[in-house]
Design a protein around this motif. Structure first.
Motif, short mmCIF file in Angstrom:
data_model
loop_
_atom_site.label_atom_id
_atom_site.label_comp_id
_atom_site.label_asym_id
_atom_site.label_seq_id
_atom_site.Cartn_x
_atom_site.Cartn_y
_atom_site.Cartn_z
N THR A 170 -55.04 8.16 54.57
CA THR A 170 -56.42 7.17 54.13
C THR A 170 -57.66 7.75 54.58
OG1 THR A 170 -56.67 6.00 56.22
CG2 THR A 170 -54.99 5.07 54.91
N ARG A 171 -57.59 9.40 55.46
CA ARG A 171 -58.87 10.16 55.32
C ARG A 171 -58.99 11.42 54.27
NH1 ARG A 171 -63.06 8.28 57.52
NH2 ARG A 171 -63.46 10.02 58.83
N PRO A 172 -59.93 12.01 54.48
CA PRO A 172 -60.43 12.88 53.41
C PRO A 172 -59.18 14.45 53.51
CG PRO A 172 -63.04 12.16 54.16
CD PRO A 172 -61.21 11.11 54.55
N HIS A 173 -58.26 14.49 52.02
CA HIS A 173 -57.74 15.51 52.47
C HIS A 173 -57.72 15.76 51.44
CE1 HIS A 173 -55.03 11.74 51.39
NE2 HIS A 173 -54.07 13.37 50.63
N LEU A 174 -56.56 17.06 51.41
CA LEU A 174 -56.13 17.88 50.15
C LEU A 174 -54.55 17.62 49.55
CD1 LEU A 174 -57.84 20.69 50.28
CD2 LEU A 174 -58.80 19.02 49.29
N VAL A 175 -53.76 17.39 48.97
CA VAL A 175 -51.92 18.05 48.51
C VAL A 175 -52.08 18.95 47.72
CG1 VAL A 175 -50.89 17.22 46.66
CG2 VAL A 175 -51.85 15.14 48.34
N VAL A 176 -51.79 19.94 48.27
CA VAL A 176 -50.70 20.86 47.57
C VAL A 176 -49.80 21.38 47.48
CG1 VAL A 176 -51.21 24.00 47.19
CG2 VAL A 176 -53.00 22.15 48.43
N GLY A 177 -48.87 21.77 46.12
CA GLY A 177 -47.21 21.28 45.97
C GLY A 177 -47.25 22.10 44.84
N ALA A 178 -45.49 22.27 44.60
CA ALA A 178 -44.07 23.10 44.10
C ALA A 178 -43.17 22.59 44.08
CB ALA A 178 -44.31 24.59 44.63
N HIS A 179 -42.47 22.00 42.60
CA HIS A 179 -41.52 21.52 42.71
C HIS A 179 -40.53 22.61 43.08
CE1 HIS A 179 -39.87 23.89 38.91
NE2 HIS A 179 -41.06 23.72 38.71
N LEU A 180 -39.34 21.84 43.59
CA LEU A 180 -37.99 22.40 44.33
C LEU A 180 -37.07 22.85 43.16
CD1 LEU A 180 -37.27 24.27 47.11
CD2 LEU A 180 -37.01 21.79 47.42
N ASP A 181 -36.69 22.08 42.11
CA ASP A 181 -35.67 22.02 41.81
C ASP A 181 -35.73 23.15 40.69
OD1 ASP A 181 -37.90 20.15 40.79
OD2 ASP A 181 -36.83 19.97 39.04
N THR A 182 -34.65 23.06 39.89
CA THR A 182 -34.16 23.73 38.72
C THR A 182 -34.30 23.35 37.45
OG1 THR A 182 -32.60 25.06 39.33
CG2 THR A 182 -34.16 26.06 40.05
N VAL A 183 -33.83 23.52 36.39
CA VAL A 183 -33.04 23.57 35.15
C VAL A 183 -31.43 23.30 35.64
CG1 VAL A 183 -34.65 23.31 33.38
CG2 VAL A 183 -33.34 24.76 33.83
#
Length: 351
Positions: A170-183
């Motif tokens: 609930t405090r200022p922040h960032l999100v950095v992500g990447a998807h782990l799955d494949t076809v």
């Protein structure tokens, strides 16, 4: 002899100070970067949109493009109250390479509802815990459908969320992500072990050196489509966004998705879904310094789930590559320079 030894010691000290130096659904094609580009000059630091980027060696971003609101703290580290160290370290390409080999070689195809995906989730969880992050997982259902030509049954997948110590969403922040799955059929080196490997490396840098705002790292499950359209795509990030409270959404300053970031290109694509004002794209391009970037409209990664929820977001990646959903998507297709470029841009933006 004493003078010679002193000279050697001085040379060693100087050397030690130097740094080393979309997916679309089965019915649509991968969008290529738009012809307009943002290619900041290494000498002037000026971006094409008129913003001023920092010097390539500074590791910072221009204050007006940080994504933080006026009056917010300029720095934050995994341990609250500890400012970033002054060093501007380089990303470890060898470590990113090792992660890609493990995910796409040792584990292989990682269908979101499979045992191999759970093995990959365990690996990412363990890596982030070793770096000092508090790791949680959230499970969600995934429907039956078509995984790029392969019929697949319904099941469950999960997001792996890594928060720094003392993190308050609930405090200022960032999100950095990447998807782990494949076809279903792909080992997924480019799509998307490359993005996960960069996220893990950014987690290491953030834990060691701190960031301007706390960063939550996410390995998303079930990004890959099981049919056409938004409803059958980006299941993990859609679930993550739906689970956020109003206070969390208000506190989240920006989200960046790293998706297909390893195939070599002449620039790094920096894109968003085209429904926002482009603030995150501009700030990432400004952080690039002398690294060339191109801009495009792209809705084929997890950033789109956030953007649809009115969270500022962008995607890095998507150099055209015909084999990105094939059995041939193996570690050899990933390029060291492209990994370094993407990691450097995102690290400067976070820093």
């Amino acid at each position: 002899m004493r003078s010679a030894l002193a000279g050697v010691a001085l040379l060693l000290a100087v050397s030690a100070c130097g740094g080393s130096g979309p997916d679309a659904g089965p019915t649509s094609a991968e969008p290529a970067p738009a012809t307009s580009s943002v290619s900041p000059s290494a000498s002037t630091g000026a971006a094409a949109d008129g913003t001023t980027s920092p010097d390539a060696s500074s590791g910072g971003v221009a204050p007006e493009d940080t994504g933080a609101s006026p009056g917010e703290p300029g720095t934050a580290a995994p341990s609250p109250g500890v400012p970033p160290k002054p060093e501007s370290p380089a990303a470890d390409v060898a470590a990113m390479r090792q992660a890609i080999r493990h995910l796409a070689g040792t584990i292989g195809p990682r269908l979101a509802t499979s045992a191999s995906f759970r093995e990959a989730a365990d690996w990412f969880s363990g890596e982030m815990e070793q770096l000092g992050y508090r790791v949680t997982r959230e499970a969600f259902p995934v429907p039956a459908g078509d995984s790029w030509g392969v019929p697949v049954e319904a099941g469950r997948s999960q997001n792996v969320i890594a928060d720094p110590p003392g993190f308050d969403p609930t405090r200022p922040h960032l999100v950095v992500g990447a998807h782990l799955d494949t076809v279903a059929v792909s080992p997924g080196a480019e799509d998307n072990a490359s993005g996960v490997a960069v996220v893990r490396e950014l987690g290491r840098l953030a834990a060691a050196y701190g960031t301007r705002l706390p960063v939550r790292f996410v390995a998303f499950g079930a990004e890959e489509p099981r049919g056409p359209g938004d409803d059958l795509h980006h299941f993990g990030s859609q679930h993550r966004v739906s689970a956020m409270t109003a206070a969390e959404r208000e506190a989240l300053r920006a989200m960046v998705s790293l998706d297909r970031v390893g195939v070599r290109g002449s620039a790094v694509p920096v894109c968003d879904g085209g429904t926002s004002n482009g603030r995150v794209v501009r700030s990432l391009a400004a952080a690039a310094g002398g690294i060339p970037t191109t801009t495009c409209e792209d809705r084929a990664s997890d950033h789109w789930s956030y953007e649809k929820a009115d969270v500022p977001a962008a995607r890095l990646g998507s150099i055209p590559y015909a084999g990105y959903h094939s059995e041939g998507d193996r570690p050899r297709v990933v390029d060291d320079r492209q990994l370094r470029w993407v990691a450097t841009i995102t690290w400067r933006w976070m820093r």
